[in-house]
Design an enzyme around this catalytic site. Structure first.
Site, PDB file in Angstrom:
ATOM      1  N   ASP A  46       0.837  -1.201   0.000  1.00  0.00           N
ATOM      2  CA  ASP A  46       0.000   0.000   0.000  1.00  0.00           C
ATOM      3  C   ASP A  46       0.876   1.257   0.000  1.00  0.00           C
ATOM      4  O   ASP A  46       0.670   2.178  -0.808  1.00  0.00           O
ATOM      5  CB  ASP A  46      -0.904   0.028   1.240  1.00  0.00           C
ATOM      6  N   GLU A  69      -5.105   7.607  -0.209  1.00  0.00           N
ATOM      7  CA  GLU A  69      -5.620   6.958   0.999  1.00  0.00           C
ATOM      8  C   GLU A  69      -4.617   6.957   2.143  1.00  0.00           C
ATOM      9  O   GLU A  69      -4.986   7.132   3.303  1.00  0.00           O
ATOM     10  CB  GLU A  69      -6.032   5.517   0.694  1.00  0.00           C
ATOM     11  N   ASP A 124      -6.192   5.063  -4.863  1.00  0.00           N
ATOM     12  CA  ASP A 124      -6.194   3.968  -3.896  1.00  0.00           C
ATOM     13  C   ASP A 124      -5.067   3.032  -4.302  1.00  0.00           C
ATOM     14  O   ASP A 124      -5.177   2.306  -5.291  1.00  0.00           O
ATOM     15  CB  ASP A 124      -7.529   3.220  -3.900  1.00  0.00           C
ATOM     16  N   ILE A 126      -3.828   0.271  -3.057  1.00  0.00           N
ATOM     17  CA  ILE A 126      -4.353  -1.100  -3.137  1.00  0.00           C
ATOM     18  C   ILE A 126      -5.799  -1.052  -2.662  1.00  0.00           C
ATOM     19  O   ILE A 126      -6.078  -0.863  -1.476  1.00  0.00           O
ATOM     20  CB  ILE A 126      -3.574  -2.104  -2.287  1.00  0.00           C
ATOM     21  N   ASP A 127      -6.707  -1.199  -3.593  1.00  0.00           N
ATOM     22  CA  ASP A 127      -8.119  -1.306  -3.259  1.00  0.00           C
ATOM     23  C   ASP A 127      -8.422  -2.796  -3.090  1.00  0.00           C
ATOM     24  O   ASP A 127      -8.239  -3.580  -4.017  1.00  0.00           O
ATOM     25  CB  ASP A 127      -8.968  -0.714  -4.382  1.00  0.00           C
ATOM     26  N   THR A 129      -7.333  -4.569   0.097  1.00  0.00           N
ATOM     27  CA  THR A 129      -6.125  -5.104   0.736  1.00  0.00           C
ATOM     28  C   THR A 129      -6.360  -6.505   1.304  1.00  0.00           C
ATOM     29  O   THR A 129      -5.458  -7.357   1.263  1.00  0.00           O
ATOM     30  CB  THR A 129      -5.639  -4.144   1.848  1.00  0.00           C
ATOM     31  N   HIS A 216     -18.552  -4.667   3.952  1.00  0.00           N
ATOM     32  CA  HIS A 216     -18.631  -3.728   2.837  1.00  0.00           C
ATOM     33  C   HIS A 216     -19.882  -3.911   2.005  1.00  0.00           C
ATOM     34  O   HIS A 216     -20.115  -3.150   1.066  1.00  0.00           O
ATOM     35  CB  HIS A 216     -17.410  -3.900   1.917  1.00  0.00           C
ATOM     36  N   SER A 240     -12.536  -5.349  -4.382  1.00  0.00           N
ATOM     37  CA  SER A 240     -11.946  -4.212  -5.080  1.00  0.00           C
ATOM     38  C   SER A 240     -12.773  -3.705  -6.258  1.00  0.00           C
ATOM     39  O   SER A 240     -13.811  -4.260  -6.616  1.00  0.00           O
ATOM     40  CB  SER A 240     -10.522  -4.545  -5.556  1.00  0.00           C
ATOM     41  N   LYS A 243     -14.505  -5.143  -9.839  1.00  0.00           N
ATOM     42  CA  LYS A 243     -15.917  -5.338 -10.212  1.00  0.00           C
ATOM     43  C   LYS A 243     -16.327  -4.371 -11.318  1.00  0.00           C
ATOM     44  O   LYS A 243     -17.101  -4.723 -12.214  1.00  0.00           O
ATOM     45  CB  LYS A 243     -16.804  -5.170  -8.970  1.00  0.00           C
ATOM     46  N   ARG A 257     -23.476  -2.038  -4.042  1.00  0.00           N
ATOM     47  CA  ARG A 257     -22.751  -1.724  -2.808  1.00  0.00           C
ATOM     48  C   ARG A 257     -23.681  -0.840  -1.972  1.00  0.00           C
ATOM     49  O   ARG A 257     -23.586   0.393  -1.997  1.00  0.00           O
ATOM     50  CB  ARG A 257     -21.430  -1.030  -3.088  1.00  0.00           C
ATOM     51  N   ASP A 270     -12.288   4.887  -3.526  1.00  0.00           N
ATOM     52  CA  ASP A 270     -12.823   3.538  -3.676  1.00  0.00           C
ATOM     53  C   ASP A 270     -13.701   3.382  -4.910  1.00  0.00           C
ATOM     54  O   ASP A 270     -14.112   2.253  -5.226  1.00  0.00           O
ATOM     55  CB  ASP A 270     -13.641   3.148  -2.437  1.00  0.00           C
TER      56      ASP A 270
END
Length: 339
Positions: A46, A69, A124, A126-127, A129, A216, A240, A243, A257, A270
């Site tokens: 990250d 982030e 981001d 690493i979206d 993690t 989430h 992540s 999608k 979501r 995100d």
């Protein structure tokens, strides 16, 4: 206005960061992971990916601010010497002349508060993690916002299978530009190909995506919405913004979501890159009430609740199903929030 230069720059930065993430993952140990105040994990990758992207933007001459982030505050602590050293080592594999001070300052330079006017990147590093730690799906996500609108998005998805004739192994880079379409290319190298969302208009044949983590995603409500639509197949669960890429290339049709609490608001990094990729491929993304996603309110989508993304043709049907299940969901959400 075209964004060809910014598109190329974002793609290069994300590709470099993906290489660092893969290198870290190949030798990841418990000492490479920290737990943040919100109980989410953060890794050497990250921090390293954010530094690599910031240094790539800076070395190109870009002075566009970055909403990122991560911060280097943990790394600057004297007790974090081993973690800091690992970050520096991996970043120097990409930027050999970067010293520790430059690397930490590059991470901290991504502190823009966001806003309604001008250009800024949303990052981001690493979206997903947790997906990264499970060696499943994750994404390196970089978007360019103009006056709060995502106009360029680059999504590097190293674990996602490529739908490309020249791809011999997993790893995909999606790049979308407003008015110029979306492409997919193998991370390992190969020519880009133009991708588009599916033309599916029958909700019963829809393929739904949702997050793996129950924290989430309101999985129970998603199931009720799918039943209302008459969807016959189970949802596809992956971490992540990958999608968004799956929707952009027509592999899936709907991404849900929905809010898991009354107070939660999504962070702009995100979704910004994924929204740019999806929209440029012909898709639609709104909140759960059909309102435009508002990226002008700072570091969060303060004016929106949840996200619904589709191929466009299914969007109204999904919004109707969400509305039809709202009353039951509101009671469950209030109960969950009190608990």
């Amino acid at each position: 206005m075209g964004y060809e230069n910014e598109r190329r720059l974002a793609a290069m930065a994300v590709r470099r960061a993906c290489r660092l993430c893969e290198a870290v993952q190949a030798e990841l140990g418990s000492g490479d992971i920290e737990i943040k105040g919100d109980h989410s994990p953060v890794t050497v990758a990250d921090y390293g990916a954010q530094a690599v992207i910031a240094l790539t933007l800076r070395s190109s001459g870009s002075r566009v601010p970055v909403v990122g982030e991560e911060s280097a505050s943990t790394l600057r602590d004297p007790s974090a010497g081993a973690l800091r050293s690992r970050v520096v080592t991996h970043v120097q594999a990409v930027f050999p002349d970067a010293d520790e001070t430059l690397i930490l300052d590059a991470i901290d330079a991504c502190h823009d508060p966001g806003g309604a006017t001008g250009l800024r990147f949303a990052l981001d590093p690493i979206d997903g993690t947790k997906g990264y730690l499970r060696r499943e799906q994750y994404a390196v996500a970089l978007a360019l916002l103009e006056d709060g609108v995502p106009v360029v998005g680059a999504l590097g998805c190293p674990a996602l299978p490529a739908q490309h004739p020249s791809a011999a192994e997993p790893g995909v880079l999606f790049v979308g530009e407003r008015g110029a379409g979306t492409t997919e290319e193998p991370l390992g190298g190969g020519p880009p190909r133009i991708i588009r969302v599916s033309d599916e208009a029958d909700p019963r044949r829809a393929v739904l995506c949702e997050s793996v983590e129950s924290g989430h995603a309101a999985h129970d409500r998603h199931a009720a919405i799918a039943a209302r639509l008459g969807v016959a197949v189970p949802p596809v669960r992956l971490d992540s913004q990958a999608k968004y890429g799956c929707l952009a290339r027509g592999e899936a049709n709907v991404y849900l979501r929905l809010p898991t609490s009354e107070s939660y608001r999504e962070k702009i990094w995100d979704h910004a890159a994924g929204v740019a990729v999806l929209r440029a491929a012909g898709g639609v993304a709104t909140d759960v009430e059909g309102r435009e996603l508002d990226f002008t309110r700072g570091r969060r989508l303060e004016a929106n609740r949840g996200v619904i993304a589709t191929n466009g043709r299914l969007h109204q049907a999904v919004l109707d199903a969400v509305a039809a299940t709202a009353e039951v969901a509101a009671g469950a959400l209030a109960e969950r929030t009190r608990a």
